[in-house]
Design a protein around this motif. Structure first.
Motif, mmCIF file in Angstrom:
data_model
loop_
_atom_site.group_PDB
_atom_site.id
_atom_site.type_symbol
_atom_site.label_atom_id
_atom_site.label_comp_id
_atom_site.label_asym_id
_atom_site.label_seq_id
_atom_site.Cartn_x
_atom_site.Cartn_y
_atom_site.Cartn_z
ATOM 1 N N SER A 89 -0.049 -2.494 4.300
ATOM 2 C CA SER A 89 0.731 -1.291 4.576
ATOM 3 C C SER A 89 2.174 -1.650 4.921
ATOM 4 C CB SER A 89 0.101 -0.497 5.724
ATOM 5 O OG SER A 89 0.396 -1.106 6.961
ATOM 6 N N GLU B 105 0.840 -1.198 0.000
ATOM 7 C CA GLU B 105 0.000 0.000 0.000
ATOM 8 C C GLU B 105 0.879 1.254 0.000
ATOM 9 O OE1 GLU B 105 -3.790 1.589 2.633
ATOM 10 O OE2 GLU B 105 -2.646 -0.134 3.291
ATOM 11 N N ARG B 106 0.428 2.264 -0.731
ATOM 12 C CA ARG B 106 1.147 3.521 -0.790
ATOM 13 C C ARG B 106 0.312 4.629 -0.167
ATOM 14 N NH1 ARG B 106 0.033 1.181 -4.279
ATOM 15 N NH2 ARG B 106 -0.984 2.578 -5.676
ATOM 16 N N GLU B 107 0.998 5.639 0.343
ATOM 17 C CA GLU B 107 0.314 6.802 0.911
ATOM 18 C C GLU B 107 -0.412 7.540 -0.207
ATOM 19 O OE1 GLU B 107 0.158 7.794 4.149
ATOM 20 O OE2 GLU B 107 1.267 5.982 4.680
ATOM 21 N N GLN B 108 -1.594 8.080 0.100
ATOM 22 C CA GLN B 108 -2.348 8.839 -0.897
ATOM 23 C C GLN B 108 -2.038 10.321 -0.844
ATOM 24 O OE1 GLN B 108 -6.495 7.850 -0.786
ATOM 25 N NE2 GLN B 108 -6.096 5.668 -0.931
ATOM 26 N N LYS B 109 -1.557 10.780 0.302
ATOM 27 C CA LYS B 109 -1.225 12.195 0.458
ATOM 28 C C LYS B 109 0.114 12.329 1.160
ATOM 29 C CE LYS B 109 -6.014 13.639 1.241
ATOM 30 N NZ LYS B 109 -6.914 14.255 2.216
ATOM 31 N N GLY B 110 0.684 13.522 1.031
ATOM 32 C CA GLY B 110 1.892 13.814 1.776
ATOM 33 C C GLY B 110 3.178 13.568 1.011
ATOM 34 N N LYS B 111 4.268 13.669 1.759
ATOM 35 C CA LYS B 111 5.598 13.592 1.191
ATOM 36 C C LYS B 111 5.895 12.233 0.537
ATOM 37 C CE LYS B 111 9.918 13.715 3.419
ATOM 38 N NZ LYS B 111 10.779 14.282 4.457
ATOM 39 N N PHE B 112 5.345 11.166 1.087
ATOM 40 C CA PHE B 112 5.631 9.828 0.576
ATOM 41 C C PHE B 112 4.485 9.267 -0.259
ATOM 42 C CE2 PHE B 112 8.067 10.246 4.554
ATOM 43 C CZ PHE B 112 9.339 10.154 4.014
ATOM 44 N N ALA B 113 3.671 10.140 -0.800
ATOM 45 C CA ALA B 113 2.504 9.701 -1.583
ATOM 46 C C ALA B 113 2.942 8.998 -2.868
ATOM 47 C CB ALA B 113 1.635 10.904 -1.929
ATOM 48 N N GLY B 114 2.140 8.005 -3.261
ATOM 49 C CA GLY B 114 2.388 7.300 -4.509
ATOM 50 C C GLY B 114 2.021 8.181 -5.695
#
Length: 145
Positions: free
Chosen positions: A100, A69-78
């Protein structure tokens, strides 16, 4: 049971097949290590990716797919492309699980694989895909946590 671990990075899906039979994990040989997509804005590219990915899953008789799973928001977003690839993968008839990175890390700490990664005949880029497939196998064997 055969699980395909998938790591999505930008416009690429890196995969690793992992089977569990008779209390033994095996990494079967696979003709593809990754799928790339260059023009994610075109419908034809997404369809080609979907067809090639589903064909591989059918040919190797994969029972389940596990995606990091990838982050949808923020610095590490996919990236947007990685979410398109995820959606194309999820359209298959094969069950798909999103796991995750935190759960993967916890499971690997609790139950680390008893294998030397270098002896598995996998490429270094497949390590994360192997990890997610291994964690999903453990979740099925020991119950989800």
């Amino acid at each position: 049971m055969k699980i395909c671990g998938v790591e999505l990075k930008g416009g690429e899906a890196i995969i690793c097949l992992l089977t569990y039979e008779g209390e033994t994990f095996n990494v079967p040989a696979c003709r593809k290590v990754s799928f790339s997509i260059s023009q994610s804005a075109t419908t034809e590219s997404i369809r080609e990716f979907n067809f090639a990915f589903q064909k591989l899953m059918t040919d190797y008789k994969v029972d389940e797919i596990a995606i990091i799973e990838r982050e949808q928001k923020g610095k590490f977003a996919g990236s947007a492309t990685s979410f398109k690839l995820e959606a194309a993968i999820q359209l298959s008839d094969i069950p798909v699980s999103l796991i995750s990175p935190v759960i993967i890390k916890e499971q690997l700490k609790r139950n680390p694989p008893q294998v030397d990664f270098d002896s598995l005949d996998l490429k270094r880029v497949q390590l994360n895909a192997f990890d997610v497939a291994y964690v999903q196998h453990n979740r099925l064997i020991f119950g989800k946590v």
